[in-house]
Design a protein around this motif. Structure first.
Motif, mmCIF file in Angstrom:
data_model
loop_
_atom_site.group_PDB
_atom_site.id
_atom_site.type_symbol
_atom_site.label_atom_id
_atom_site.label_comp_id
_atom_site.label_asym_id
_atom_site.label_seq_id
_atom_site.Cartn_x
_atom_site.Cartn_y
_atom_site.Cartn_z
ATOM 1 N N LEU A 1 -8.399 2.333 -3.629
ATOM 2 C CA LEU A 1 -9.243 2.138 -2.491
ATOM 3 C C LEU A 1 -10.604 1.589 -2.872
ATOM 4 O O LEU A 1 -11.108 0.877 -2.274
ATOM 5 N N THR B 1 -5.328 4.142 6.381
ATOM 6 C CA THR B 1 -6.542 3.535 5.448
ATOM 7 C C THR B 1 -7.147 2.514 6.490
ATOM 8 O O THR B 1 -8.273 2.029 6.291
ATOM 9 N N ASN C 1 -9.573 10.956 4.000
ATOM 10 C CA ASN C 1 -8.373 10.136 3.996
ATOM 11 C C ASN C 1 -7.254 11.014 3.500
ATOM 12 O O ASN C 1 -7.412 11.656 2.602
ATOM 13 N N ASN D 1 -6.105 8.362 -5.719
ATOM 14 C CA ASN D 1 -6.253 7.213 -4.532
ATOM 15 C C ASN D 1 -7.523 6.317 -4.873
ATOM 16 O O ASN D 1 -7.558 5.259 -4.284
ATOM 17 N N PRO E 1 -3.191 7.056 0.990
ATOM 18 C CA PRO E 1 -3.655 5.637 0.675
ATOM 19 C C PRO E 1 -2.543 4.644 1.538
ATOM 20 O O PRO E 1 -2.817 3.445 1.539
ATOM 21 N N THR F 1 -11.038 11.389 -0.656
ATOM 22 C CA THR F 1 -9.703 11.276 -0.795
ATOM 23 C C THR F 1 -9.281 11.910 -1.988
ATOM 24 O O THR F 1 -9.971 12.160 -3.039
ATOM 25 N N THR G 1 0.542 4.591 -5.623
ATOM 26 C CA THR G 1 0.417 3.166 -4.911
ATOM 27 C C THR G 1 1.539 2.176 -5.646
ATOM 28 O O THR G 1 1.141 1.893 -6.637
ATOM 29 N N GLN H 1 0.796 -1.225 -0.035
ATOM 30 C CA GLN H 1 -0.037 0.002 0.041
ATOM 31 C C GLN H 1 0.922 1.229 -0.153
ATOM 32 O O GLN H 1 0.425 2.347 0.126
#
Length: 493
Positions: free
Chosen positions: A366, A343, A335, A362, A338, A358, A64, A50
């Motif tokens: 997510l 999270t 958020n 992201n 991530p 967010t 990510t 993540q």
């Protein structure tokens, strides 16, 4: 007589299936050289799940798992007699606490014989069993079944078996191995229950099989988790049945970092307390080591800034929110980025019906993760399945009911994540952020050093500076600027 005949036919069919599976296993083991152990080496790369692998070669997190961290001098040994597995390599990492100073490190990963016991937790042993050699050993010992399947335009014979250990939900785990027409194992897949990813799909693809001087091994290994890059190896050499298999990959010296090391101590007790920041605004904390959240009351709903690093914390913060502000729904949860420790509480908020706010970079990660089935889990979202919903921030987003205002900004470029966002309450002069930590008496780290010019460009008139990672004492703009100025002065020397 007819029932007896049918039963005999069924029994014969089951026997034939088992025999077919045994034949497939034997043929694949023979194609791989019937090795008792194997070692292979080359270059690899991995990533903290993540997150991203910012490193000496690539300092900028673009998303990510992008970039991944290079691992040089990678060596892995698989001992089927143990059974056990070890791997090591050398890395060049960025420092902890927001530093991008490069430091050497050691990659180390292992599956001990105790962990390889299929009655033990699947997450600890699967790195052995998703290898072609480990998979076939497990298939031979665990009543594998066989069927046919076509994947990406290629026909496979698929072996399937389950470890003895069950998932938290009581469901059996499944592991599939895809054997091609040359009896090579091209793919191995399984699933593991994961806090954010649900029934997380783990896939290892083995390609470019060739003879490395008497032993068959893949030239390329690619592992994904939840569909995202996770680990890769370019194999340059391999050896069957090395005589020094027991000592070929030694454990790292005490104190040297690496994958597969022990986890930190357990989480602190979740005794939630609150600090009133203004009318209808509270900071929720559990003291030292806490991941703090801020709740903001609007006319018809509540907004929670960050959900905590675990489902347990998220649920504890939900309960405290309802105590402090009863009879209003938590409509939104913000958020900051991530990474897994930011999270972890989201499943609890999704189950509560909250919409996730967010940064737009992201959303795919997510959304895919939180909307994956959770049949292996028993957590609050598994028990109360709801579709995760999102509202995204491009560069700026404002929430207002005519009285209360919360502004959200994308903070970029910064080294830590391409999806970082901050929240600002202009009336109360509160800035809330995730990973821009300021330590009293210390110069600003690289993340804070990148943030301050962004705040100056945005011209945000903040005073209180609240970090998700709990500070020992309240912090203010003066603390941030002092740290930043120390950093600037140091750079001029």
């Amino acid at each position: 007589m007819r029932n007896v005949a049918v039963a005999a036919i069924c029994f014969a069919s089951v026997g034939a299936m088992a025999q077919d599976a045994n034949t497939v296993i034997a043929n694949a083991q023979k194609a791989l050289g019937d090795v008792k152990s194997i070692t292979y080496s080359g270059t690899a790369k991995d990533v903290a799940f993540q997150q991203c692998g910012a490193n000496a070669a690539d300092m900028q997190c673009r998303g990510t798992h992008d970039p991944m961290r290079p691992i040089n001098n990678y060596v892995r040994v698989i001992d089927l007699a143990g059974p056990a597995s070890r791997a090591t390599g050398s890395t060049m990492n960025i420092g902890a606490g927001g530093s991008t100073t490069v430091a050497p490190g050691t990659f180390f990963q292992q599956v001990t014989p105790q962990q390889a016991d299929v009655s033990q937790p699947w997450g600890n042993s699967l790195e052995l069993y998703i290898t072609p050699w480990g998979f076939l050993k497990g298939a031979a010992a665990n009543n594998a079944t066989v069927n046919k399947k076509r994947v990406e335009g290629k026909n496979y014979t698929v072996l399937t078996w389950s470890p003895a250990v069950k998932a938290a939900s009581g469901k059996s785990y499944t592991i599939n191995g895809y054997v091609d027409d040359k009896n090579m194992v091209d793919r191995v897949e399984t699933w593991l229950g994961e806090n954010i990813m649900g029934d997380m799909h783990i896939l290892a693809v083995y390609s470019g099989w060739k003879d490395f001087g008497g032993v068959m091994a893949p030239a390329k290994i690619v592992q994904t988790r939840g569909g995202w890059p996770f680990f890769e190896v370019d194999v340059t050499s391999a050896k069957a049945n090395p005589p020094d298999v027991a000592t070929l990959v030694p454990a790292p010296a005490a104190g040297r970092g690496g994958a597969g090391g022990g986890a930190p101590g357990g989480p602190p007790a979740l005794n939630v307390t609150s600090e009133k920041l203004g009318d209808g605004i509270y900071r929720l904390t559990t003291g030292p080591g806490s991941y703090d959240s801020v709740i903001v009351e609007f006319k018809d709903y509540i907004m929670m800034l960050e959900a905590g690093q675990s489902i347990a914390r998220g649920q504890a913060y939900i309960a405290e929110t309802k105590r402090l502000i009863p009879n209003k729904p938590i409509r939104y949860v913000f958020n900051t980025h991530p990474h897994s420790d930011h999270t972890g509480g989201l499943p609890a908020l999704v189950a509560e019906g909250a919409i996730i706010i967010t940064q737009k970079n992201n959303e795919k990660f997510l959304s895919d993760a939180l909307n994956t089935p959770r049949t292996l889990l028993t957590d609050v979202l598994a028990q109360n399945p709801k579709k995760a919903k999102f509202e995204t921030i491009d560069e700026k987003k404002v929430y207002s009911d005519g009285t209360r205002v919360v502004e959200m900004y994308h903070t970029w470029p910064v080294p830590h994540s391409n999806g970082l966002a901050i929240a600002f309450l202009p009336k109360e002069k509160i800035l809330f952020q995730g990973d821009f930590s300021v330590n009293p008496g210390e110069a600003a780290n690289d993340h804070v050093n990148a943030l301050v010019p962004i705040l100056q460009r945005l011209n945000l008139d903040y005073d209180r500076y609240i970090n998700v990672h709990a500070s020992a004492a309240p912090q203010h703009k003066a603390d941030v600027m002092k740290a930043y100025e120390m950093r600037q002065a140091s750079a001029k020397k």
